[in-house]
Every structure is written in C-alpha cells, then in structure tokens.
Design a protein around this motif. Structure first.
Motif, short mmCIF file in Angstrom:
data_model
loop_
_atom_site.label_atom_id
_atom_site.label_comp_id
_atom_site.label_asym_id
_atom_site.label_seq_id
_atom_site.Cartn_x
_atom_site.Cartn_y
_atom_site.Cartn_z
N VAL A 102 0.70 -1.25 0.21
CA VAL A 102 0.09 0.13 0.27
C VAL A 102 0.88 1.40 -0.02
O VAL A 102 1.81 1.40 0.59
N GLN A 103 0.33 2.17 -0.61
CA GLN A 103 1.27 3.53 -0.79
C GLN A 103 0.54 4.52 0.20
O GLN A 103 -0.97 5.40 -0.14
N LEU A 104 0.62 5.49 0.69
CA LEU A 104 0.73 6.43 2.56
C LEU A 104 0.93 7.88 1.68
O LEU A 104 1.78 8.24 1.66
N GLY A 105 -0.39 8.23 1.49
CA GLY A 105 0.41 10.01 0.98
C GLY A 105 -0.16 10.70 2.28
O GLY A 105 0.23 10.75 3.16
N THR A 106 -1.75 11.07 2.22
CA THR A 106 -2.15 12.04 3.26
C THR A 106 -1.72 11.48 5.22
O THR A 106 -1.52 11.63 5.35
N ALA A 107 -1.50 9.79 4.74
CA ALA A 107 -1.35 9.47 5.93
C ALA A 107 0.09 9.64 6.23
O ALA A 107 0.11 10.04 7.92
N LEU A 108 0.77 10.57 5.68
CA LEU A 108 2.32 11.19 6.14
C LEU A 108 2.78 12.09 6.08
O LEU A 108 3.33 12.96 6.90
N LEU A 109 1.07 12.93 5.28
CA LEU A 109 1.16 14.64 5.62
C LEU A 109 1.92 14.92 6.83
O LEU A 109 2.57 16.38 6.63
N ASP A 110 1.22 14.46 7.92
CA ASP A 110 1.32 15.59 9.27
C ASP A 110 2.10 14.87 10.07
O ASP A 110 1.78 15.37 11.36
N THR A 111 3.40 13.42 9.59
CA THR A 111 4.34 13.87 10.42
C THR A 111 5.12 14.75 10.58
O THR A 111 5.33 14.94 9.73
N ASP A 112 6.56 14.13 11.74
CA ASP A 112 7.32 14.97 11.87
C ASP A 112 8.29 14.86 11.31
O ASP A 112 8.96 16.46 10.75
N GLU A 113 8.81 14.03 9.60
CA GLU A 113 9.79 14.55 8.92
C GLU A 113 9.05 14.89 7.94
O GLU A 113 9.88 15.17 6.64
N ALA A 114 7.51 15.28 7.25
CA ALA A 114 7.24 15.90 6.79
C ALA A 114 7.54 17.27 5.78
O ALA A 114 7.80 17.45 7.22
N GLY A 115 7.60 17.47 5.35
CA GLY A 115 7.84 18.91 4.67
C GLY A 115 6.97 19.74 4.52
O GLY A 115 7.06 20.83 3.65
N THR A 116 5.39 19.17 4.41
CA THR A 116 4.34 19.86 4.53
C THR A 116 4.45 20.81 4.92
O THR A 116 4.97 21.78 6.72
N LYS A 117 3.81 22.31 4.59
CA LYS A 117 3.56 23.66 5.37
C LYS A 117 2.40 23.79 6.31
O LYS A 117 1.51 22.68 6.33
N PRO A 118 2.87 24.51 7.05
CA PRO A 118 2.44 24.42 9.23
C PRO A 118 0.82 24.86 8.35
O PRO A 118 -0.13 23.97 8.96
N THR A 119 0.06 26.29 7.46
CA THR A 119 -0.53 25.96 7.07
C THR A 119 -1.38 25.04 5.79
O THR A 119 -2.94 24.62 6.78
N HIS A 120 -1.01 24.37 5.53
CA HIS A 120 -1.90 22.91 4.86
C HIS A 120 -1.29 21.59 6.12
O HIS A 120 -2.62 20.86 6.51
N ARG A 121 -1.29 21.59 6.97
CA ARG A 121 -0.76 20.60 8.02
C ARG A 121 -1.85 20.82 9.09
O ARG A 121 -2.51 20.46 9.32
N ALA A 122 -2.48 22.77 9.48
CA ALA A 122 -3.07 22.79 10.00
C ALA A 122 -4.75 23.16 9.84
O ALA A 122 -5.89 22.33 9.92
#
Ligand SMILES: Cc1cc2nc3c(=O)[nH]c(=O)nc-3n(C[C@H](O)[C@H](O)[C@H](O)COP(=O)(O)O)c2cc1C
Length: 343
Positions: A230-250
């Motif tokens: 299985v491939q996980l995208g959204t499930a990793l978006l808010d993990t510590d190591e992801a480079g997701t923008k703070p606005t996106h995480r929130a």
C-alpha cells in the motif's frame, strides 16, 4: 533487482512533490521497514542528486524516486490568458505580479532520468504519463525496478504493455494528483479497493494500492483485494519528518474544512484537495492546461502560505485526511501496520 516482497512491511511512502517528501521522511520510512520515496517533480536535479546520496548513506535500504512524465505544450493560449486574468484580483490582494505564461516545461525529464540511471536508484516510479519502452529498457539495464502510476484499468494495460515491474493504482480517495494519462479525462471515480481488484484481475504485474489508506482496516482491504503493498500519502502529511507547510498541516484538522474536491484549478491537471475559497472560485473556469496553470498559480500559493492563508493554498488531501496521524513517521507506519496485523 528490487522486489516488493523484499520489504519488511508492505508500505510505500507516497512521493509527494512540492515539499512534503523530504529526505528525512524517506529515511524514516526505510527505517520502519517500508519503502522510502523521493519526489523529483518540480525539484532541481542537483538537489535531487544530493537527496539520493543522503538517503543511500543513511539507510542502505532500497528507496524510490518519482518522476513526472512531461505534459503537452499549451494548447489553448486564449483560455490560459483568460484564466491568468481571472487570477489578477487575487494577485493584487497579495501585492504580487502574475508570471508570464510558460508554454512548455518538461520538468527536466531527461536529466532526471539520466540521474536515476547513473545513481542506480533501486526503484523509479512515473506519473502523469508513461515512459517510453526504450526508457523502461534503459532502467532495466541499470537494474532498476520500474513502477507506473495509473488510475484507470485501460491505462494500467498500456503500462503493462511497456514492461513495467509494478503498477501504483490510485483510487478516487487518493490525495493530490493522480496519474490519469488523458489530461482531458475526468478522473475515474472507482474506489481504491475495487480498482485494485479490477487491475489485478487483468494482469500479473504486482500492484501498489494508493488512495484513502489511513488505518489498519484499509491496509487489510487493499492487500485482500490483491495489492502487494500500500502507498500512503495523506497519512504521512502531518508526520514530523514531512515537509508539509504549517498552514496545510493545520487545515487537515481545521473544522472549517470538511470535504475534498477534485479540481484542476491549481495546476491544470485534476488533483484532490481540501475544498476552500480558491477551489470554489476557480474550479469552474480552470482549463486542462498543465503545467501552465501550475506556473501561473505558483506565486499565489507561495504568497498564501507566507500569509498563512489556507483559503488560497493547494491543500492536497485524500479522503482519509481527518485521521492523518502526527508524530515520527516510523512510529506512524509501525502503528498502522500493527493495527493491520491485528486485523
Ligand atoms: C501532498 C501530495 C503530493 C503528491 N505528490 C505526488 C507526486 O509528486 N508524485 C506522485 O506520483 N504522486 C503524488 N501524490 C499522490 C500520491 O502518490 C498517492 O497516490 C496518494 O497520496 C495516495 O492517496 P492518499 O493521499 O489518500 O494516501 C501526492 C499526494 C499528496 C497528498
């Protein structure tokens, strides 16, 4: 050559271009026993080469690089020009200039392909199109496992005919862009599990299931449908190591955002995002012109992120966005896999 069955746990980190996929995220997923992935889309080849070296040094385990197959040059300049004009009030609000229209952009396809071959990256996946048979042969000669990303059974057949080693099959729940080959086609509305079953029934090529996989039950359902991983995208978006923008995480947790939409308003190619003011305003008029629209909206999205304005940002997210876990990615993956095994 790599095989999906080599993985300690059958979990692949989705490549997520535009920031979320970091070297640290790929390394963390490798450490958990899954397949870490780097996203070459929009990335500078020099930066990508450094990331490849960093992941290799840190883990010694197999990992992947995802490459965008080039799209078409602008087909309807008038439509793009009109769309550009419609963005002007927003650009004025942020006090920025709209960029000129980019007619052609191949995202450095050849350079990136040569790079992954030179570095003998263990796994290379493609999205937004198919590599040529010659390119697949070159990758195979270098001992590289080739994955094609598809979202439709007929597209899967075309990829299989090229001799790819696995298919990443994205169902309707998938966040971000899907690999739909026809730029004009409205993306398939088939749920991941059903689409996986359809594709598995048509060919012997191993399938990686992607889309809406956010808990143990979803992992079990995808594997039971015949997926090899299985491939996980959204499930990793808010993990510590992801480079997701703070606005996106929130936004993933913000009760104001209640649903996702499939829209081409940000890039000119259909992608799934949280419904916000931008998607409501611009989805109806956005032409199928990728990557021209990506370039037009890029400075606006940067300005929105800088202003912490989630309403003008491309908040890529799949259906399982509300349960996106937080914490170290290795822990998230280990927990999800333990959850799946408990059944
Ligand atoms: C923020 C984000 C960026 C993405 N970027 C890419 C990409 O660069 N290449 C790609 O093949 N898929 C990309 N995808 C799609 C993922 O590979 C995957 O198919 C999808 O995330 C699976 O659905 P899920 O988000 O529900 O887990 C992206 C998805 C997200 C959420």
């Amino acid at each position: 050559m790599f095989e999906l069955s080599d993985l300690e746990i059958p979990v692949v980190a989705a490549p997520m271009a535009g920031g979320p996929s970091t070297t640290a995220l790929a390394i963390a997923v490798n450490h958990a026993g899954g397949l870490g992935f780097l996203a070459a889309g929009y990335a500078d080849p020099g930066v990508l080469a450094g990331q490849i070296a960093d992941v290799r040094i840190a883990t010694g385990a197999p990992f992947g690089v995802n490459i965008f197959v080039p799209g078409l040059p602008v087909r309807d300049r008038v439509a793009v020009q009109e769309y550009r004009e419609s963005l002007r009030p927003l650009a004025d609000r942020y006090g920025i200039d709209l960029p000129d229209i980019v007619e052609v952009d191949d995202d450095g396809y050849r350079t990136k392909l040569d790079l992954v071959i030179e570095h003998r990256v263990p796994v290379v996946s493609f999205t937004f199109g198919l590599p040529s048979a010659e390119d697949v042969a070159r990758l195979h000669d270098a001992g590289i496992f080739v994955v094609s990303t598809v979202a439709d059974p007929d597209d899967a057949d075309r990829a299989v005919a090229l001799g790819v080693d696995a298919l990443c099959v994205q169902g309707v729940e998938a966040g971000g862009h899907r690999g739909t080959l026809d730029l004009d086609a409205v993306p398939n509305t088939t749920p991941t599990v059903r689409l996986v079953r359809e594709v598995v029934d048509r060919s012997d090529v191993p399938v990686i299931a992607a889309g809406g996989i956010g808990d143990g039950t979803a992992i079990i359902a995808a594997l039971a449908a015949g997926a090899s991983a299985v491939q996980l995208g959204t499930a990793l978006l808010d993990t510590d190591e992801a480079g997701t923008k703070p606005t996106h995480r929130a936004a993933l947790r913000d009760p104001r955002f209640t649903e996702t939409v499939v829209t081409r308003c940000f890039s000119g190619r259909y992608a799934q995002a949280l419904r916000n003011r931008f998607t409501d305003t611009y989805s109806p008029s956005a032409p199928a012109e990728y990557p021209a629209l990506h370039h037009l909206t890029s400075p606006l999205r940067k300005a929105a992120a800088a202003a912490d304005d989630a309403d003008d940002l491309n908040l890529w997210a799949g259906h399982a966005f509300r349960s996106a876990p937080t914490g170290p990615a290795a822990e998230v993956i280990t927990t999800l896999w333990a959850d799946a095994r408990r059944g």
